[in-house]
Design an enzyme around this catalytic site. Structure first.
Site, short mmCIF file in Angstrom:
data_model
loop_
_atom_site.label_atom_id
_atom_site.label_comp_id
_atom_site.label_asym_id
_atom_site.label_seq_id
_atom_site.Cartn_x
_atom_site.Cartn_y
_atom_site.Cartn_z
N SER A 1 1.90 -49.99 -8.49
CA SER A 1 2.99 -49.13 -8.04
C SER A 1 3.77 -49.83 -6.93
O SER A 1 3.39 -50.91 -6.46
CB SER A 1 2.43 -47.81 -7.51
OG SER A 1 1.68 -48.05 -6.32
N LYS A 2 4.85 -49.20 -6.50
CA LYS A 2 5.64 -49.77 -5.40
C LYS A 2 4.79 -49.92 -4.15
O LYS A 2 4.92 -50.89 -3.41
CB LYS A 2 6.85 -48.88 -5.10
CG LYS A 2 7.97 -48.98 -6.12
CD LYS A 2 9.19 -48.19 -5.68
CE LYS A 2 10.32 -48.36 -6.68
NZ LYS A 2 11.53 -47.61 -6.26
N ARG A 3 3.89 -48.97 -3.94
CA ARG A 3 3.01 -49.03 -2.76
C ARG A 3 2.12 -50.26 -2.82
O ARG A 3 1.75 -50.83 -1.79
CB ARG A 3 2.16 -47.76 -2.71
CG ARG A 3 1.27 -47.66 -1.48
CD ARG A 3 0.40 -46.42 -1.55
NE ARG A 3 1.19 -45.21 -1.68
CZ ARG A 3 0.68 -44.02 -1.93
NH1 ARG A 3 -0.63 -43.88 -2.09
NH2 ARG A 3 1.46 -42.95 -2.03
N ASP A 4 1.78 -50.69 -4.03
CA ASP A 4 0.88 -51.85 -4.19
C ASP A 4 1.62 -53.18 -4.14
O ASP A 4 1.01 -54.23 -4.03
CB ASP A 4 0.14 -51.76 -5.52
CG ASP A 4 -0.68 -50.48 -5.67
OD1 ASP A 4 -1.43 -50.18 -4.73
OD2 ASP A 4 -0.55 -49.80 -6.69
#
Length: 458
Positions: free
Chosen positions: A236-239
């Site tokens: 994800s974007k967070r990752d």
């Protein structure tokens, strides 16, 4: 000749998964002295973003992956696609399908619910007349049999022909579909090998049918597993699944990012550090792991730190100026400054913050540090130090070390902790930072005296 390609859609920015796919294609083409082509798949005119196309090209320029020949834009090739659609219609390998949107909705809902389809999706396959209503054009797939794909990563994969393989190749608007145009383009661009994400695996079988219908050679396919996060879930974007150019703005070097991406799913023994030349020499898509790779941000930081430490200081200074507005190219202690900072920083952004903290006089001082190290006679000792160094030649870190440790401290009956932490506080507002002697040399005697006096008079 080996010819590979990368074919992004400009409906969004280039993410690292896409860049990894592009890298694998690039490495294989360069290893074989072949061609690496770039195609922008922009047939979705409603969703295309001009800034996304620019960002894709900008990302390639940043990482230094040059493509061969001109960029191909699918939006320039609608006439070409129509010619091939008409050819299939003429040869009886495609047909007009008059199913209404309502009928198609009913069909999809039944199939998704696991119910028996209300009618055959191939209803108009053998219809010979013409109806005065909208239609799409469907490919006429074989009625039975199987397709066998010898995939370079996944091995032998089979697909049983089914009704849905009579897929749409041109919408009612006349705009061709992805699975059709990609075959036309790959054939006309001379693709011999296609390395792409395994989310395209089901598409490949449809595309194989198109190749067969035209009598064209089918390229060699390599379907690469997706990148997962450290927990084995979709990235994800967070990752880290963000626009590639965000890695630039966060201070990552392109060499580090490419090295990192190459190791996500590919390896050569236990080697971790690869130059571009080494990657080109050693890469083989047959060695790509068939299991998903896991994104490890700490590994990326480690690699970036390695590349920063091994980048010439003049180049680092240029990048810091261009990307972070830190202008030290003409600083007389450039080498000392960067040698100290690049050992401590994992990114260029972190380097910029450290340098800015060094070169900018403190406006406030850490209260805990002041309470711990500033005693009753500290300011008096600092004032003595100012007088002590006024007439001395102090340029290199060794000069400052010697005047502190061998002269000022013993001559005034002090201990290192009596003057060194206070000096750090004067210079940068805290006791943390680079080597004190290097810090004083970088700032120079005039600035050192100025910052001590600012603190004394605070």
């Amino acid at each position: 000749m080996v010819v590979t390609r990368f074919a992004p859609s400009p409906t969004g920015y280039l993410h690292i998964g896409g860049l990894r796919t592009a890298l694998f294609n690039y490495l294989w083409a360069r290893k074989n002295n072949g061609k690496f082509r770039l195609r922008i798949e922009d047939t979705d005119l409603a969703r295309n973003k001009e800034e996304a196309t620019k960002a894709i090209l900008e990302a390639f320029e940043w990482v230094g992956m040059n493509w061969d020949d001109e960029v191909v834009y699918q939006s320039d090739r609608f006439d070409v696609y129509k010619k091939y659609v008409d050819q299939l219609l003429k040869e009886g390998k495609a047909y007009k399908c008059y199913l209404t949107p309502e009928e198609l909705k009913e069909y999809r809902e039944a199939v998704q619910a696991g119910k028996e389809a209300p009618f055959d999706i191939r209803k108009y396959r053998d219809f010979e007349g013409e109806l005065d209503k909208d239609y799409v054009i469907r490919f006429k797939a074989p009625l039975s049999g199987e397709l066998v794909l010898d995939d370079g990563v996944k091995g032998k994969v089979t697909h049983q022909i089914q009704p849905s393989d009579d897929f749409v190749i041109a919408r009612s608007s006349g705009v061709p579909t992805y699975n059709f145009v990609v075959v036309i383009d790959d054939h006309e661009m001379g693709m011999t090998e296609i390395i792409r994400g395994d989310d395209h695996l089901t598409n490949t079988f449809k595309q194989m049918l198109i190749y067969q219908a035209f009598g064209w050679d089918i390229p060699k396919f390599y379907h690469v597993p997706m990148i997962h996060n450290e927990k084995g879930k979709k990235l994800s974007k967070r990752d880290g699944a963000v626009n590639v150019m965000e890695y630039k703005s966060e201070g990552f070097l392109p060499e580090a990012l490419l090295n990192f991406l190459a190791r996500l799913g590919w390896s050569h023994g236990d080697q971790e550090i690869f130059s571009m030349d080494e990657m080109i020499k050693l890469f083989n898509p047959n060695d790509i792991n068939s299991a998903p790779s896991r994104y490890n941000y700490e590994k990326l930081l480690w690699l970036n730190h390695h590349y920063i430490k091994n980048t010439p200081n003049q180049k680092l200074a240029k990048l810091l100026k261009e990307d972070f507005n830190i202008d030290i190219e003409n600083h007389d202690k450039l080498e000392i400054l960067l040698d100290e900072v690049k050992d401590r920083a994992q990114t260029l952004k972190e380097m910029a913050e450290i340098i800015d903290n060094i070169l900018t006089a403190p406006k406030e001082y850490n209260e805990k540090a002041v309470k711990k190290f500033i005693k009753e006679n500290t300011k008096e000792n600092l004032a003595k130090f100012v007088e002590f160094i006024k007439d001395k030649e102090l340029h290199l870190p060794t000069d400052w070390h010697d005047v502190l440790m061998d002269e000022f401290i013993p001559q005034n009956g002090l201990k290192p902790k009596d003057i060194m932490p206070p000096l750090r506080i004067c210079m940068n507002g805290d006791t943390k930072g680079i080597d004190l002697s290097a810090l004083l040399a970088i700032l120079g005697k005039e600035e050192v005296i100025k910052r001590i006096n600012n603190f004394i008079n605070n």
